[in-house]
Write a protein that holds these residues in place. Sequence first.
Motif, PDB file in Angstrom:
ATOM      1  N   SER A   1      31.742  47.987 -16.256  1.00 42.50           N
ATOM      2  CA  SER A   1      31.400  47.335 -17.526  1.00 42.50           C
ATOM      3  C   SER A   1      29.892  47.172 -17.645  1.00 42.50           C
ATOM      4  O   SER A   1      29.308  47.418 -18.709  1.00 42.50           O
ATOM      5  N   LEU A   2      29.238  46.776 -16.550  1.00 41.86           N
ATOM      6  CA  LEU A   2      27.783  46.623 -16.556  1.00 41.86           C
ATOM      7  C   LEU A   2      27.084  47.975 -16.698  1.00 41.86           C
ATOM      8  O   LEU A   2      26.068  48.084 -17.389  1.00 41.86           O
ATOM      9  N   ARG A   3      27.645  49.003 -16.071  1.00 41.49           N
ATOM     10  CA  ARG A   3      27.061  50.341 -16.201  1.00 41.49           C
ATOM     11  C   ARG A   3      27.191  50.843 -17.636  1.00 41.49           C
ATOM     12  O   ARG A   3      26.280  51.485 -18.166  1.00 41.49           O
ATOM     13  N   TYR A   4      28.328  50.590 -18.240  1.00 41.01           N
ATOM     14  CA  TYR A   4      28.537  51.019 -19.623  1.00 41.01           C
ATOM     15  C   TYR A   4      27.523  50.364 -20.561  1.00 41.01           C
ATOM     16  O   TYR A   4      27.015  50.997 -21.489  1.00 41.01           O
ATOM     17  N   GLU A   5      27.207  49.112 -20.289  1.00 42.04           N
ATOM     18  CA  GLU A   5      26.240  48.377 -21.112  1.00 42.04           C
ATOM     19  C   GLU A   5      24.804  48.604 -20.655  1.00 42.04           C
ATOM     20  O   GLU A   5      23.874  47.993 -21.172  1.00 42.04           O
ATOM     21  N   ASN A   6      24.638  49.492 -19.654  1.00 42.00           N
ATOM     22  CA  ASN A   6      23.323  49.820 -19.088  1.00 42.00           C
ATOM     23  C   ASN A   6      22.620  48.613 -18.471  1.00 42.00           C
ATOM     24  O   ASN A   6      21.391  48.560 -18.401  1.00 42.00           O
ATOM     25  N   LYS A   7      23.425  47.644 -18.019  1.00 38.37           N
ATOM     26  CA  LYS A   7      22.867  46.501 -17.301  1.00 38.37           C
ATOM     27  C   LYS A   7      22.833  46.757 -15.798  1.00 38.37           C
ATOM     28  O   LYS A   7      22.254  45.977 -15.036  1.00 38.37           O
ATOM     29  N   LEU A   8      23.457  47.844 -15.390  1.00 34.66           N
ATOM     30  CA  LEU A   8      23.437  48.290 -13.998  1.00 34.66           C
ATOM     31  C   LEU A   8      23.233  49.799 -14.038  1.00 34.66           C
ATOM     32  O   LEU A   8      24.074  50.534 -14.550  1.00 34.66           O
ATOM     33  N   ASN A   9      22.089  50.266 -13.528  1.00 36.17           N
ATOM     34  CA  ASN A   9      21.759  51.686 -13.611  1.00 36.17           C
ATOM     35  C   ASN A   9      20.932  52.108 -12.401  1.00 36.17           C
ATOM     36  O   ASN A   9      20.812  51.360 -11.424  1.00 36.17           O
ATOM     37  N   ASP A  10      20.373  53.302 -12.477  1.00 41.07           N
ATOM     38  CA  ASP A  10      19.607  53.844 -11.347  1.00 41.07           C
ATOM     39  C   ASP A  10      18.383  53.003 -10.996  1.00 41.07           C
ATOM     40  O   ASP A  10      17.869  53.075  -9.880  1.00 41.07           O
ATOM     41  N   LYS A  11      17.909  52.225 -11.948  1.00 45.28           N
ATOM     42  CA  LYS A  11      16.729  51.392 -11.710  1.00 45.28           C
ATOM     43  C   LYS A  11      17.082  50.041 -11.087  1.00 45.28           C
ATOM     44  O   LYS A  11      16.197  49.303 -10.654  1.00 45.28           O
ATOM     45  N   SER A  12      18.375  49.731 -11.046  1.00 44.59           N
ATOM     46  CA  SER A  12      18.807  48.438 -10.499  1.00 44.59           C
ATOM     47  C   SER A  12      18.607  48.395  -8.989  1.00 44.59           C
ATOM     48  O   SER A  12      18.671  49.423  -8.303  1.00 44.59           O
ATOM     49  N   ASP A  13      18.383  47.207  -8.481  1.00 41.80           N
ATOM     50  CA  ASP A  13      18.181  46.992  -7.054  1.00 41.80           C
ATOM     51  C   ASP A  13      19.444  47.394  -6.285  1.00 41.80           C
ATOM     52  O   ASP A  13      20.565  47.202  -6.753  1.00 41.80           O
ATOM     53  N   ILE A  14      19.257  47.939  -5.086  1.00 43.59           N
ATOM     54  CA  ILE A  14      20.383  48.380  -4.273  1.00 43.59           C
ATOM     55  C   ILE A  14      21.328  47.228  -3.937  1.00 43.59           C
ATOM     56  O   ILE A  14      22.545  47.397  -3.829  1.00 43.59           O
ATOM     57  N   ASN A  15      20.780  46.030  -3.796  1.00 44.14           N
ATOM     58  CA  ASN A  15      21.617  44.860  -3.521  1.00 44.14           C
ATOM     59  C   ASN A  15      22.509  44.527  -4.719  1.00 44.14           C
ATOM     60  O   ASN A  15      23.628  44.036  -4.554  1.00 44.14           O
TER      61      ASN A  15
END
Length: 260
Positions: free
Chosen positions: A68-82
Amino acid sequence: MKELTLLFIILSAKIFSQTSFNVVYEADYKLQYKSQKGNTIAKEDAFALLINEKESYFKNMNKYVGDSLRYENKLNDKSDINEHSKYYTFFRENIGTTNGKIYVTAPISNKNFKYEETNDIDWKLQNEYKKIGNYKCQKAITKKYGRTWIAYFTKDIPFPFGPYKFNKLPGLILEVYDENNDYHYTLYKFGKRKYTSKSANMNTDAKLVDKSKIFDYQRKEIGDQNQFNDVIEDKETLNMLRKKSADKAKNYNPIELSIY
């Protein structure tokens, strides 16, 4: 009639290749499982079963939230690994169920695969009952995927669905477990949730393969002798990790012991 059946199959396949899923009810389950032979302490995870009048869709809760977060672009390649690690799960499959088919999408080693199987689970109803929460539940038994499964369902919730691939009972499955209690699903929440889950299936590019091609893929991933080559340079440490991987693969205890 044949034309209608063919149309239903085509539409069902189309439904489960799309991203969204129309949700009318949601049933949330806790899974206690022993993924290694000889384990005495069970691990625990949570899952969401999305339901409407014709289909169900089952996925791990971490994956459900993360997608859900990926779909909303709130979690992507730029997000922290943690941040990414919060939504990691060992249970990566998306499972869609209709009356005639079960559709599974499985991300494997950075690639997406999918397969279909006939929804032919055959339950034997038992004249045994127990109460789970406020619901009167009846017992049913089946042999499937190399295990004997015991389920308790309630006619008070008239949906023929349940966790994982378990379905086709005259009511929602509230509890299901194998006779060795290696995998034990229990409902902990159920309610009306009328919305469209736009991120139900984020793996629409999955390649269609026969189930036999990817069966037991997790054992193969666990036992991969090359998985540490790019991150570990010390040979002694590398050999130790390889041995541990081989032992884990040998003792892996999957939910499905056989394809059928």
